[in-house]
Design a protein around this motif. Structure first.
Motif, PDB file in Angstrom:
ATOM      1  N   ALA A  84      42.408  -2.045  24.031  1.00  0.00           N
ATOM      2  CA  ALA A  84      43.373  -1.374  23.216  1.00  0.00           C
ATOM      3  C   ALA A  84      44.670  -1.638  23.763  1.00  0.00           C
ATOM      4  O   ALA A  84      45.691  -1.731  22.885  1.00  0.00           O
ATOM      5  CB  ALA A  84      42.976   0.246  23.351  1.00  0.00           C
ATOM      6  N   ALA A  85      45.024  -1.445  25.041  1.00  0.00           N
ATOM      7  CA  ALA A  85      46.235  -1.989  25.549  1.00  0.00           C
ATOM      8  C   ALA A  85      46.683  -3.561  25.056  1.00  0.00           C
ATOM      9  O   ALA A  85      47.913  -3.599  24.504  1.00  0.00           O
ATOM     10  CB  ALA A  85      46.505  -1.592  27.216  1.00  0.00           C
ATOM     11  N   LYS A  86      45.784  -4.331  25.122  1.00  0.00           N
ATOM     12  CA  LYS A  86      46.236  -5.471  24.872  1.00  0.00           C
ATOM     13  C   LYS A  86      46.613  -5.727  23.294  1.00  0.00           C
ATOM     14  O   LYS A  86      47.393  -6.370  22.944  1.00  0.00           O
ATOM     15  CB  LYS A  86      45.076  -6.595  25.198  1.00  0.00           C
ATOM     16  N   ILE A  91      50.813  -6.505  19.188  1.00  0.00           N
ATOM     17  CA  ILE A  91      51.684  -6.084  18.185  1.00  0.00           C
ATOM     18  C   ILE A  91      53.189  -5.568  18.438  1.00  0.00           C
ATOM     19  O   ILE A  91      54.009  -6.002  17.876  1.00  0.00           O
ATOM     20  CB  ILE A  91      50.913  -4.933  17.318  1.00  0.00           C
ATOM     21  N   THR A  92      53.511  -4.852  19.584  1.00  0.00           N
ATOM     22  CA  THR A  92      54.638  -4.318  19.944  1.00  0.00           C
ATOM     23  C   THR A  92      55.584  -4.880  20.955  1.00  0.00           C
ATOM     24  O   THR A  92      56.626  -4.665  21.010  1.00  0.00           O
ATOM     25  CB  THR A  92      54.550  -2.663  20.198  1.00  0.00           C
ATOM     26  N   ILE A 101      47.935   4.922  23.004  1.00  0.00           N
ATOM     27  CA  ILE A 101      46.364   4.528  23.140  1.00  0.00           C
ATOM     28  C   ILE A 101      45.221   5.474  22.586  1.00  0.00           C
ATOM     29  O   ILE A 101      44.332   4.936  22.237  1.00  0.00           O
ATOM     30  CB  ILE A 101      46.029   4.548  24.980  1.00  0.00           C
ATOM     31  N   ASN A 102      45.723   6.676  22.815  1.00  0.00           N
ATOM     32  CA  ASN A 102      44.788   7.840  22.054  1.00  0.00           C
ATOM     33  C   ASN A 102      44.723   7.771  20.808  1.00  0.00           C
ATOM     34  O   ASN A 102      43.527   7.841  20.231  1.00  0.00           O
ATOM     35  CB  ASN A 102      45.172   9.133  22.644  1.00  0.00           C
ATOM     36  N   GLN A 103      45.801   7.240  20.171  1.00  0.00           N
ATOM     37  CA  GLN A 103      45.801   7.196  18.592  1.00  0.00           C
ATOM     38  C   GLN A 103      45.014   5.889  18.429  1.00  0.00           C
ATOM     39  O   GLN A 103      44.233   5.932  17.318  1.00  0.00           O
ATOM     40  CB  GLN A 103      47.072   6.861  18.130  1.00  0.00           C
ATOM     41  N   TYR A 104      44.890   4.920  19.146  1.00  0.00           N
ATOM     42  CA  TYR A 104      44.296   3.537  18.728  1.00  0.00           C
ATOM     43  C   TYR A 104      42.927   3.946  18.974  1.00  0.00           C
ATOM     44  O   TYR A 104      42.192   3.457  18.071  1.00  0.00           O
ATOM     45  CB  TYR A 104      44.783   2.472  19.889  1.00  0.00           C
TER      46      TYR A 104
END
Length: 162
Positions: A84-86, A91-92, A101-104
């Protein structure tokens, strides 16, 4: 396990969900594994009314992601966070926030459909440890996403904030 809330006019009949943007594991019903951590949380994070309440409940841990005691679950969890972090960094161009992270996970993960909660450990930051600077005791939280795993929820005690 233990659930901590500010003192209210009426006692809770079920746990209150946490919907804060900075919640470790997203929106859910949070419980502490050890009462000492529930008390510490009340003294430091549930201070609006000057006192807090601790509730106790039985938790069915059959369908949770156990990142504390199950090595396979821990390795899976680490991979999901890094994946998720990668994706967010791509993107950002910057490290993601806890909220991102939680939204992802909420929007894209398939495993959250079958996981009714996550058992998670962070470092104890209370002064209850007998050895200074050696974090030998786990500070364990559960984020429950399904109230069906919570039973026998009941009031345990009221305490004034220190």
């Amino acid at each position: 396990m233990y659930h901590t809330q500010e003192k209210r006019k009426t006692r809770l009949s079920s746990p209150k969900p946490c919907t804060r943007d900075d919640a470790w594991l997203g929106n859910g019903y949070y419980f502490w594994y050890d009462e000492i951590d529930a008390i510490h949380w009340g003294n430091n994070s549930k201070t609006k009314t000057g006192s807090f309440e601790i509730y106790k409940a039985l938790i069915n841990l059959d369908n949770i992601l156990d990142t504390v005691f199950n090595e396979e679950h821990y390795q899976f969890w680490m991979k999901q966070i890094e994946k998720a972090a990668k994706a967010i960094i791509k993107i950002t161009g910057k490290k993601p926030t806890l909220k991102e992270i939680n939204q992802y996970f909420q929007e894209r993960s398939k495993w959250q459909d079958i996981t009714k909660g996550i058992l998670f450990q962070d470092l104890p930051n209370s002064d209850d440890l007998l050895v200074s600077g050696l974090y030998y005791r786990k500070r364990i939280q559960l984020a429950a996403y399904d109230l069906g795993i919570v039973s026998e929820f009941c009031f345990q005690e009221e305490m004034n904030c220190n």
